[in-house]
Design an enzyme around this catalytic site. Structure first.
Site, PDB file in Angstrom:
ATOM      1  CG  ASP A 176      35.792  44.755  54.810  1.00  0.00           C
ATOM      2  OD1 ASP A 176      35.342  43.979  53.937  1.00  0.00           O
ATOM      3  OD2 ASP A 176      35.538  44.628  56.023  1.00  0.00           O
ATOM      4  NE  ARG A 177      41.530  40.306  49.079  1.00  0.00           N
ATOM      5  CZ  ARG A 177      41.082  39.128  49.523  1.00  0.00           C
ATOM      6  NH1 ARG A 177      40.415  39.046  50.655  1.00  0.00           N
ATOM      7  NH2 ARG A 177      41.308  38.037  48.829  1.00  0.00           N
ATOM      8  CG  LEU A 178      37.554  41.088  55.744  1.00  0.00           C
ATOM      9  CD1 LEU A 178      37.312  41.293  57.246  1.00  0.00           C
ATOM     10  CD2 LEU A 178      38.482  39.879  55.531  1.00  0.00           C
ATOM     11  CG  HIS A 179      35.236  39.700  48.880  1.00  0.00           C
ATOM     12  ND1 HIS A 179      34.995  41.059  48.796  1.00  0.00           N
ATOM     13  CD2 HIS A 179      36.434  39.505  48.264  1.00  0.00           C
ATOM     14  CE1 HIS A 179      36.007  41.637  48.144  1.00  0.00           C
ATOM     15  NE2 HIS A 179      36.899  40.709  47.823  1.00  0.00           N
TER      16      HIS A 179
END
Lengths: 243, 243
Positions: free
Chosen positions: B221-224
C-alpha cells in the site's frame, strides 16, 4: 573539518563473523554472467552517445524475460549535504531523456534537503543477473511542477493515498499513525472522489543531468569492462578504466 | 560554492521518452513482495541491536533458495571528496561484525581517494525480491594490512591475477593492455607458482563503522516500514520514519 564520529585504531579491529555464522560470505563468488559472452569494447560501441547507450542497455535488460522479478527501473540515488555525510536510497526512475534521468519524491525529504544544499548526486543502476552496472553522476534540478501534477494524476489511487499519508522522512510515533492518515484520505476519496487526493505542494520531480557515465560489464576473469563517458561543456570524452 | 556544471531552467526541460520507446517505465509498478506478509513493527523487533538485526535479515535472505542468482553481498558504497560530488559503485561485502562492514579494494582507486579526503560514507543493500533495503551510514577506516594479506592469499589465483593486473580507476588505452598484464602474471605464476602473485601494496580493506541504520520493508500500500537506528556515542535510538 569532517564529522566522522570516531576513528578506531585499526589494531583493535576485529574481523570475525557474527556469533553464530551460518554463511561464510567470503566464499560467495558469483560466476559473472555476461549474456552475450563477449567483451564490451570501446572500439565496438553500438553508439558513442551515452544516453543512447543507456537506452540500449536498459531495453536489452528489460527484454530478458527471466528478469521479470527485478525492478529494472529501481536505482540507487546518492546525495550529500554540506556536512559531507552521503546518504543513499533506492528510487524508481520515471523517465530518461537526452536531458537526464528523472524521479519523483517529496522535496522535504532528507534527499530533498541535501539536494537543496548541494545539487551534485550520483545514480547507480545494478542488474546482477546481467553483471552490469551503470554509474551516472551530475547535478540535480527540479522538474516543472506541471509535470509532477500530470504524473501524480496518472498514479493509481492507492499510491496517491499512500504518498499523501506520508510526510517523507519525518519521524512518526508508529505504524498506526500512518494507517490513520491513510484511512482519513481513503474516506475523503470515497466521499468526494479520487480527484480529491491532490498532489501535495512539496511533492515533485527531480532530474539528474549527467556529466559522467560509466558502463560496467562484469567479466569472469575479473578484468571487468569499464567504459566511461565524461562531459566537458558539450563534448563527451570516452575512455576505459582499469577494473 | 558548489561545482555543479550548470543548472538549466526548468522551463526548458523536456520530459519525453527516447526516440523509439519500447518501454513505458512510468507503467512499471512492482507488486511489493513481503515474504512474511506482515508489517515490520518497532514494537515487535526480533532484537534492538541493529548489527544483530542486519545479521537476521541477511541470513533470512540468503536462505531463500530462489534468490540464488542474486549476489546478496553486493552492496552500493557511496563516497564523496571535498569537491562535494558523490560517487557510487557496487562492492562485495566480505565481512560484517559488531564493529562494522568490510570490503577490499585498491586504496588508489577513486573511492580510496575520496575516503582519504572524507571518511563519511553510505552503504545500501537492496534485495528487490524481498522488497527490502538496508541503509547504513558512518565513517570508514582502513583494516589492518595483515587481514588484507590473509584474505588476498585465500582468493583463487585467477582473482589475484585479475586484481593485480589492474591499477584500479586508472585510464588504460584498451582491453588488450589489461590482457597483456594478465598474461605476464599468468606466466609468472606458471614459472614460480601462485604464491608469486603477492598482494599489491595499495590493495587492502576498509571497514564502515555505522552511526545510522535504516531497515526498509516495502509494503504493497506504499506505506513502507522504515525503522531507523541512530547512534549518539554508544547509545542507539530507534525510531520510525514516514515512507
Amino acid at each position: 573539518m569532517f564529522t566522522a564520529v570516531r576513528r578506531f585504531s585499526t589494531a583493535t579491529r576485529r574481523f570475525l563473523s557474527m556469533d553464530t555464522p551460518s554463511i561464510d560470505i567470503q566464499e560467495i563468488r558469483a560466476k559473472y554472467w555476461n549474456k552475450d559472452e563477449e567483451f564490451f569494447l570501446e572500439e565496438n560501441l553500438p553508439t558513442t552517445d551515452p544516453f543512447k547507450l543507456f537506452d540500449i542497455w536498459f531495453k536489452q535488460i528489460a527484454n530478458i524475460s527471466d528478469l521479470s522479478f527485478e525492478e529494472i527501473n529501481a536505482v540507487c540515488v546518492s546525495t550529500v549535504g554540506k556536512d559531507l555525510r552521503p546518504s543513499s536510497r533506492m528510487v524508481l526512475l520515471k523517465s530518461y531523456t537526452s536531458d537526464g534521468f528523472s524521479f519523483f519524491t517529496n522535496y522535504n525529504s532528507r534527499k530533498g534537503q541535501q539536494i537543496e544544499e548541494n545539487p551534485n548526486a550520483a545514480m547507480l543502476f545494478h542488474w546482477p543477473k546481467t553483471s552490469r552496472q551503470i554509474r551516472i553522476e551530475g547535478a540535480i534540478d527540479k522538474l516543472d511542477d506541471d509535470l509532477a501534477v500530470k504524473y501524480w494524476n496518472s498514479r493509481p489511487l492507492p499510491s496517491r493515498i499512500g504518498s499523501k499519508s506520508s510526510e517523507q522522512s519525518e519521524t512518526v510515533p508508529n505504524r498506526q499513525f500512518l494507517e490513520n492518515k491513510k484511512r482519513e484520505l481513503t474516506e475523503l476519496a470515497e466521499r468526494e472522489g479520487g480527484q480529491a487526493i491532490t498532489k501535495p505542494e512539496s511533492w515533485g520531480g527531480y532530474i539528474l543531468i549527467p556529466r559522467y557515465f560509466e558502463f560496467w560489464q562484469g567479466q569472469s576473469d575479473r578484468l571487468h569492462d569499464r567504459i566511461v563517458f565524461e562531459r566537458d561543456e558539450e563534448v563527451w570524452t570516452i575512455k576505459r578504466l582499469s577494473p
